[in-house]
Design a protein around this motif. Structure first.
Motif, short mmCIF file in Angstrom:
data_model
loop_
_atom_site.label_atom_id
_atom_site.label_comp_id
_atom_site.label_asym_id
_atom_site.label_seq_id
_atom_site.Cartn_x
_atom_site.Cartn_y
_atom_site.Cartn_z
N GLU A 177 1.00 -1.34 -0.01
CA GLU A 177 -0.01 -0.01 0.11
C GLU A 177 0.83 1.19 -0.01
OE1 GLU A 177 -3.21 2.16 3.07
OE2 GLU A 177 -2.75 -0.14 3.08
N THR A 178 2.00 1.54 0.87
CA THR A 178 2.85 2.47 0.81
C THR A 178 3.64 2.55 -0.44
OG1 THR A 178 3.11 2.13 3.14
CG2 THR A 178 4.75 3.56 2.18
N LEU A 179 4.04 1.61 -0.97
CA LEU A 179 4.73 1.60 -2.47
C LEU A 179 3.73 2.25 -3.71
CD1 LEU A 179 6.96 -1.71 -2.28
CD2 LEU A 179 7.67 0.60 -2.01
N LEU A 180 2.71 1.77 -3.45
CA LEU A 180 1.74 1.93 -4.54
C LEU A 180 1.30 3.64 -4.42
CD1 LEU A 180 -0.77 -1.01 -4.98
CD2 LEU A 180 1.02 -0.24 -6.42
N LYS A 181 1.15 4.13 -3.06
CA LYS A 181 0.67 5.40 -2.53
C LYS A 181 2.06 6.40 -3.34
CE LYS A 181 -0.52 8.52 1.09
NZ LYS A 181 -0.61 8.37 2.67
N THR A 182 3.23 5.85 -3.19
CA THR A 182 4.23 6.65 -3.53
C THR A 182 4.34 6.84 -5.16
OG1 THR A 182 5.63 5.96 -1.56
CG2 THR A 182 6.90 7.04 -3.51
N LEU A 183 4.22 5.67 -5.64
CA LEU A 183 4.02 5.78 -7.28
C LEU A 183 3.06 6.37 -7.74
CD1 LEU A 183 4.95 1.86 -7.94
CD2 LEU A 183 6.48 3.74 -8.25
N ASN A 184 1.94 6.54 -7.14
CA ASN A 184 0.48 7.17 -7.43
C ASN A 184 1.03 8.64 -7.51
OD1 ASN A 184 -1.06 5.18 -8.06
ND2 ASN A 184 -1.80 4.91 -6.28
N LEU A 185 1.70 9.01 -6.50
CA LEU A 185 2.21 10.40 -6.11
C LEU A 185 2.97 10.83 -7.39
CD1 LEU A 185 2.60 10.84 -2.43
CD2 LEU A 185 0.96 11.87 -3.69
N GLN A 186 3.91 10.02 -7.71
CA GLN A 186 4.88 10.33 -8.96
C GLN A 186 4.13 10.24 -10.22
OE1 GLN A 186 8.11 7.03 -8.76
NE2 GLN A 186 9.17 8.07 -6.99
N LYS A 187 3.11 9.32 -10.39
CA LYS A 187 2.37 9.56 -11.57
C LYS A 187 1.88 10.70 -11.70
CE LYS A 187 -1.33 7.09 -13.74
NZ LYS A 187 -2.45 6.00 -13.48
N LYS A 188 1.27 11.40 -10.60
CA LYS A 188 0.46 12.40 -10.55
C LYS A 188 1.61 13.85 -11.02
CE LYS A 188 -3.03 14.95 -9.39
NZ LYS A 188 -2.55 16.54 -9.52
N THR A 189 2.66 13.54 -10.46
CA THR A 189 3.61 14.51 -10.76
C THR A 189 3.91 14.74 -12.20
OG1 THR A 189 4.78 14.25 -8.67
CG2 THR A 189 6.39 15.36 -10.33
N TYR A 190 4.26 13.43 -12.90
CA TYR A 190 4.14 13.72 -14.31
C TYR A 190 3.01 14.09 -15.30
CZ TYR A 190 9.02 11.89 -13.75
OH TYR A 190 10.13 11.56 -13.13
N GLU A 191 1.95 13.78 -14.60
CA GLU A 191 0.47 13.97 -15.31
C GLU A 191 0.45 15.33 -15.12
OE1 GLU A 191 -2.35 12.10 -12.95
OE2 GLU A 191 -2.21 9.99 -14.21
N ASP A 192 0.90 16.17 -13.99
CA ASP A 192 0.88 17.80 -13.93
C ASP A 192 2.00 18.47 -14.84
OD1 ASP A 192 -1.13 17.22 -11.92
OD2 ASP A 192 0.21 17.59 -10.50
N TYR A 193 3.16 17.67 -14.81
CA TYR A 193 4.16 18.31 -15.89
C TYR A 193 3.58 18.23 -17.43
CZ TYR A 193 8.55 19.14 -17.96
OH TYR A 193 9.86 19.26 -18.63
N THR A 194 3.14 16.93 -17.77
CA THR A 194 2.57 16.79 -19.21
C THR A 194 1.55 17.82 -19.54
OG1 THR A 194 3.17 14.42 -19.01
CG2 THR A 194 1.40 15.18 -20.77
N GLU A 195 0.63 17.99 -18.60
CA GLU A 195 -0.31 19.12 -18.42
C GLU A 195 0.30 20.48 -18.95
OE1 GLU A 195 -4.21 20.91 -16.37
OE2 GLU A 195 -3.24 19.02 -15.68
#
Length: 566
Positions: A177-195
């Protein structure tokens, strides 16, 4: 068919024979004996009772002189002779004995040995044979208990493995759960950067199509910069390190079956009865009976009790039950559910609130933990030595009243009730149910309200039953041995305990006849250690390692210690 009595041997006398003349080998009645002893020819004869008679020498012809009977014994040749043989050369100078006397001695010796064999050796060997048969049954019961304990240990280990497995799986789930939470945060970072990049791209396209080139040299255009790609951390994935365990490790966890490091005793053979000892031992007696006899030679019931000391149990209103722990510490409880542990100086160490009242609802295990019944929640709790309380045994629909931890094998005995039924249940030390005792061999109920319980040195289960007004004793197999109903007209048993000699000591809590009764392990009343005249109201009691009796009273939080053995 009736047997004819032994008649007198005097001619024409038909009276009962009571005596015997050894020289004449004649049976005599009382009257003929008197006449026999008055006659000049026979007055010196030895007349004895018929049982003490000497046997008459059987007639046997001499080998060398066929017309003569043998009547003399050559001591040196050890051969019977007739009167004529003594003049032969081969017996010249030899010592001679009366053959009849020697024959009588041999017959008497045979009778003595026959008596010993019939009255001692046979009965003793039969007793030892019976003891071995009992030991066979005991071994079977012991090995059944060991097998049950091994299975219970295995079940306990399996449950522990299941709990540990569940904990580790939960731990793995939380890591995921902790690892997936961290990866989701990283995914959100790149989604924001792509936008952000898509928006910037539109801006550059807009500026590229503007006809007024002067705008390209404006301050707003100069602000358009491509931000760096955000950096994120590459996650390190967890790995599983397998545990290292071997068969020996598991074997150690499950305990072991072995013999204690003690030299086995020889089977004790009962002594022969003599006039000096007057020991009345029979072939029915076993090794345990003899050991009990030996023990009584050094410790016995005193004719009176002696007050040794007195102490107060703080935190309780009265003392309805006492459990002795390790290092002299003890637990005391009252009728309000207060359960208190104190040390040798009477200082309170801990106190808990329970649902217990007038019952022997707590006991100390072989490991030194306290276990106690929770009648309200129908469970048995354990207080470990670090003071943590855990649920130990669930009793289902039955309300647990009394409890005792065996000093023999660690088994746990629990007195229970349900509706109008009552029983005693035995658990092993891991909490596995192994025996239920509820009815006798006639299917009659044994118990009504078993509110105090203990175990004797011979394995008997002794239960103080208030509603039955009796102490009910069964053997370790659950077979009813006896019930003790007191010495007065009314008997309300409360606290109960046993001692090193197998005595059963019980408080009679009836207000008009309050006493302390002591009986032996077969239910025979021995004495009243304390009587109503001493003005005490007894409830809880126990015997410590020094064979001192601790007695708790009903109206005050006081325990009085008595010496009652000498």
């Amino acid at each position: 068919m009736a047997q004819h009595y032994l008649v007198c041997g005097t001619e024409d006398c038909k009276r009962n024979c009571q005596f015997y003349c050894n020289p004449c080998h004649q049976r005599l009645c009382e009257g003929c004996r008197d006449e026999h002893q008055k006659s000049p020819d026979t007055k010196e004869h030895e007349v004895v009772t018929y049982k003490q008679r000497k046997p008459q020498l059987p007639e046997e012809k001499c080998n060398l002189h066929p017309k003569r009977n043998v009547e003399i014994l050559c001591k040196e040749c050890n051969v019977p002779l007739c009167a004529k043989c003594i003049f032969l050369k081969e017996h010249a100078g030899h010592q001679l004995d009366d053959l009849e006397e020697k024959y009588a001695e041999k017959v008497a010796f045979c009778r003595s040995e026959i008596s010993k064999i019939q009255e001692y050796y046979l009965s003793t060997s039969q007793g030892l044979k019976k003891e071995i048969k009992e030991d066979v049954m005991e071994i079977k019961k012991t090995m059944d208990n060991i097998r049950n304990s091994i299975k219970a240990e295995a079940e306990s280990l399996k449950e522990l493995v299941d709990r540990v497995t569940s904990d580790k799986l939960e731990q793995a789930n939380k890591i995921e759960e902790t690892l997936l939470k961290t990866l989701n945060l990283q995914k959100k970072t790149y989604e924001d950067y792509t936008e952000y990049l898509e928006k910037l791209l539109k801006e550059f396209h807009r500026y590229k199509s503007i006809t007024n080139f002067r705008v390209l040299f404006s301050e707003d255009f100069d602000k358009l910069k491509i931000q760096s790609i955000p950096e994120t951390t590459q996650l390190v994935l967890p790995v599983f390190t397998a545990g290292q365990f071997y068969k020996d490790d598991v074997s150690k966890l499950l305990g072991s079956v072995n013999f204690p490091n003690t030299k086995p005793d020889n089977r004790r053979i009962k002594p022969m009865e003599t006039a000096s000892t007057q020991l009345k031992l029979t072939g029915k007696q076993t090794r345990r009976d003899v050991e009990k006899l030996d023990m009584k030679q050094t410790l016995s019931l005193s004719s009176s009790v002696t007050k040794v000391r007195e102490y107060t149990v703080p935190g309780v209103d009265n003392v309805c039950h006492i459990s002795l722990g390790k290092s002299g510490r003890l637990w005391g409880s009252d009728d309000s559910g207060n359960l208190v542990q104190i040390d040798l100086q009477g200082n309170q160490l801990q106190k808990i609130q329970t649902s217990g009242k007038y019952e022997g609802y707590h006991t100390v295990t072989q490991d030194g933990d306290l276990i106690y019944t929770d009648r309200k929640n129908k469970v048995i709790n354990r207080i470990q030595q670090d003071n943590t309380i855990t649920e130990f045994i669930k009793t289902g629909d039955w309300e647990p009243l009394s409890i005792h931890s065996s000093r023999i094998n660690g088994d746990i005995l629990v007195g229970m009730i349900k509706d109008k039924e009552a029983k005693v249940t035995r658990y092993n030390k891991t909490g596995k149910e192994i025996q239920n005792i509820q009815r006798d061999n006639k299917e009659q109920e044994l118990y009504k309200y078993p509110h105090y319980i203990t175990e004797n040195i011979n394995g008997d289960i002794c239960t103080s039953d208030f509603n039955k007004q009796a102490v009910v004793v069964v053997n370790r197999s659950g077979e009813h041995r006896f019930s003790y109903t007191g010495q007065g007209s009314v008997f309300y048993p409360y606290g109960i305990c046993t001692d090193l000699l197998g005595h059963i000591i019980v408080c009679n809590g009836y207000s008009g006849n309050n006493s302390l009764d002591i009986i032996d392990q077969d239910g025979q009343f021995l004495s009243l250690l304390l009587t109503p005249q001493q003005g005490i109201r007894l409830r809880g009691l126990c015997v410590d390692d020094e064979s001192h009796l601790h007695l708790g009273q009903f109206y005050i939080p006081t325990v009085t210690v008595y010496k009652y053995l000498q």
